[in-house]
Design a protein around this motif. Structure first.
Motif, mmCIF file in Angstrom:
data_model
loop_
_atom_site.group_PDB
_atom_site.id
_atom_site.type_symbol
_atom_site.label_atom_id
_atom_site.label_comp_id
_atom_site.label_asym_id
_atom_site.label_seq_id
_atom_site.Cartn_x
_atom_site.Cartn_y
_atom_site.Cartn_z
ATOM 1 N N ILE A 26 49.443 37.646 38.948
ATOM 2 C CA ILE A 26 49.294 38.524 40.110
ATOM 3 C C ILE A 26 48.219 39.560 39.839
ATOM 4 O O ILE A 26 47.378 39.854 40.697
ATOM 5 N N ILE A 27 48.206 40.127 38.628
ATOM 6 C CA ILE A 27 47.178 41.112 38.260
ATOM 7 C C ILE A 27 45.806 40.441 38.287
ATOM 8 O O ILE A 27 44.823 40.991 38.796
ATOM 9 N N LEU A 28 45.765 39.230 37.764
ATOM 10 C CA LEU A 28 44.499 38.485 37.756
ATOM 11 C C LEU A 28 44.035 38.218 39.190
ATOM 12 O O LEU A 28 42.842 38.360 39.503
ATOM 13 N N LEU A 29 44.951 37.853 40.076
ATOM 14 C CA LEU A 29 44.604 37.641 41.479
ATOM 15 C C LEU A 29 44.096 38.923 42.114
ATOM 16 O O LEU A 29 43.117 38.907 42.882
ATOM 17 N N ALA A 30 44.746 40.049 41.812
ATOM 18 C CA ALA A 30 44.324 41.334 42.359
ATOM 19 C C ALA A 30 42.938 41.691 41.849
ATOM 20 O O ALA A 30 42.072 42.160 42.603
ATOM 21 N N LEU A 31 42.690 41.496 40.543
ATOM 22 C CA LEU A 31 41.370 41.776 39.982
ATOM 23 C C LEU A 31 40.310 40.846 40.578
ATOM 24 O O LEU A 31 39.187 41.272 40.892
ATOM 25 N N LEU A 32 40.681 39.570 40.726
ATOM 26 C CA LEU A 32 39.746 38.615 41.325
ATOM 27 C C LEU A 32 39.440 39.000 42.773
ATOM 28 O O LEU A 32 38.287 38.922 43.219
ATOM 29 N N ALA A 33 40.473 39.413 43.504
ATOM 30 C CA ALA A 33 40.281 39.796 44.894
ATOM 31 C C ALA A 33 39.372 40.999 44.988
ATOM 32 O O ALA A 33 38.515 41.077 45.866
ATOM 33 N N LYS A 34 39.560 41.961 44.086
ATOM 34 C CA LYS A 34 38.779 43.183 44.144
ATOM 35 C C LYS A 34 37.365 42.974 43.624
ATOM 36 O O LYS A 34 36.392 43.414 44.237
ATOM 37 N N TYR A 35 37.208 42.329 42.460
ATOM 38 C CA TYR A 35 35.899 42.264 41.811
ATOM 39 C C TYR A 35 35.148 40.950 42.043
ATOM 40 O O TYR A 35 33.927 40.908 41.943
ATOM 41 N N TRP B 68 36.318 38.208 44.575
ATOM 42 C CA TRP B 68 36.445 37.737 45.953
ATOM 43 C C TRP B 68 35.705 38.643 46.923
ATOM 44 O O TRP B 68 35.000 38.157 47.813
ATOM 45 N N GLY B 69 35.795 39.948 46.799
ATOM 46 C CA GLY B 69 35.116 40.914 47.673
ATOM 47 C C GLY B 69 33.600 40.749 47.611
ATOM 48 O O GLY B 69 32.944 40.569 48.646
ATOM 49 N N PRO B 70 32.999 40.829 46.386
ATOM 50 C CA PRO B 70 31.546 40.626 46.311
ATOM 51 C C PRO B 70 31.127 39.233 46.785
ATOM 52 O O PRO B 70 30.087 39.068 47.432
ATOM 53 N N LEU B 71 31.945 38.223 46.474
ATOM 54 C CA LEU B 71 31.624 36.876 46.906
ATOM 55 C C LEU B 71 31.644 36.798 48.434
ATOM 56 O O LEU B 71 30.740 36.215 49.046
ATOM 57 N N MET B 72 32.633 37.410 49.066
ATOM 58 C CA MET B 72 32.715 37.415 50.517
ATOM 59 C C MET B 72 31.571 38.238 51.118
ATOM 60 O O MET B 72 31.031 37.877 52.167
ATOM 61 N N LYS B 73 31.202 39.329 50.421
ATOM 62 C CA LYS B 73 30.079 40.136 50.894
ATOM 63 C C LYS B 73 28.798 39.318 50.853
ATOM 64 O O LYS B 73 28.005 39.333 51.801
#
Length: 170
Positions: A25-34, A36-41
């Motif tokens: 879950i922590i890894l998913l949160a970190l991936l989402a923040k660092y 997934w967000g830049p990738l989506m941007k």
């Protein structure tokens, strides 16, 4: 629990499972923040860039179509102008041809009239000369007739003689 271990072939530890779940879950949160967000941007920027390129291409296509229509309109107008120039040139040529023919007819008529006048003058001169000769011959014949009394045959011979002289003078 020994029987459970044998069936599964490994022991299931609830604590390890819970720790792995929290780490996941922590890894998913970190991936989402660092990640997934830049990738989506980046994906959003790419999408916007592609949309802009499509809009630009569409605008360029419309501009090219407008320019092509303008060029076709100008070409059509140029063809119409060329056709008008050709028609004007034909009309001018016909007018000049007609004018030249009229001038030639007038000149021919003038020359014919001048020739008629010359012929009439020459005819008048010839008639006048002939009248003078006839008058002269008449006087000569009359003077000969007065000088002597002539018979009808002698008069005819005298007239023929004078007529032959007139024929030689021509």
């Amino acid at each position: 629990m020994l029987g459970t271990n044998l069936v599964l072939g490994a022991s299931i530890n609830l604590g390890d499972m819970l720790a792995q779940l929290v780490i996941f879950i922590i890894l998913l949160a970190l991936l989402a923040k660092y990640a997934w967000g830049p990738l989506m941007k980046v994906m959003k920027e790419r999408e916007d860039h592609i949309a802009n390129e499509i809009d630009t291409a569409e605008n360029n296509r419309q501009e090219a179509e407008r320019l092509m229509n303008d060029a076709n309109a100008e070409l059509k107008e140029a063809r119409q102008n060329a056709q008008k120039i050709i028609e004007d040139a034909k009309q001018t040529a016909k007018t000049q041809e007609s004018s030249m023919l009229d001038d030639a007819r007038k000149e021919a008529e003038r020359i014919k009239e001048s020739a008629r006048e010359d012929i009439a003058q020459e005819r008048d001169k010839a008639v006048q000369a002939l009248q003078e000769q006839v008058a002269t011959l008449s006087v000569q014949i009359a003077s000969k007739v007065i000088e002597k009394e002539l018979s009808a045959d002698e008069q005819d011979d005298l007239i023929k003689e004078y007529l032959d002289k007139v024929g030689e003078n021509k």
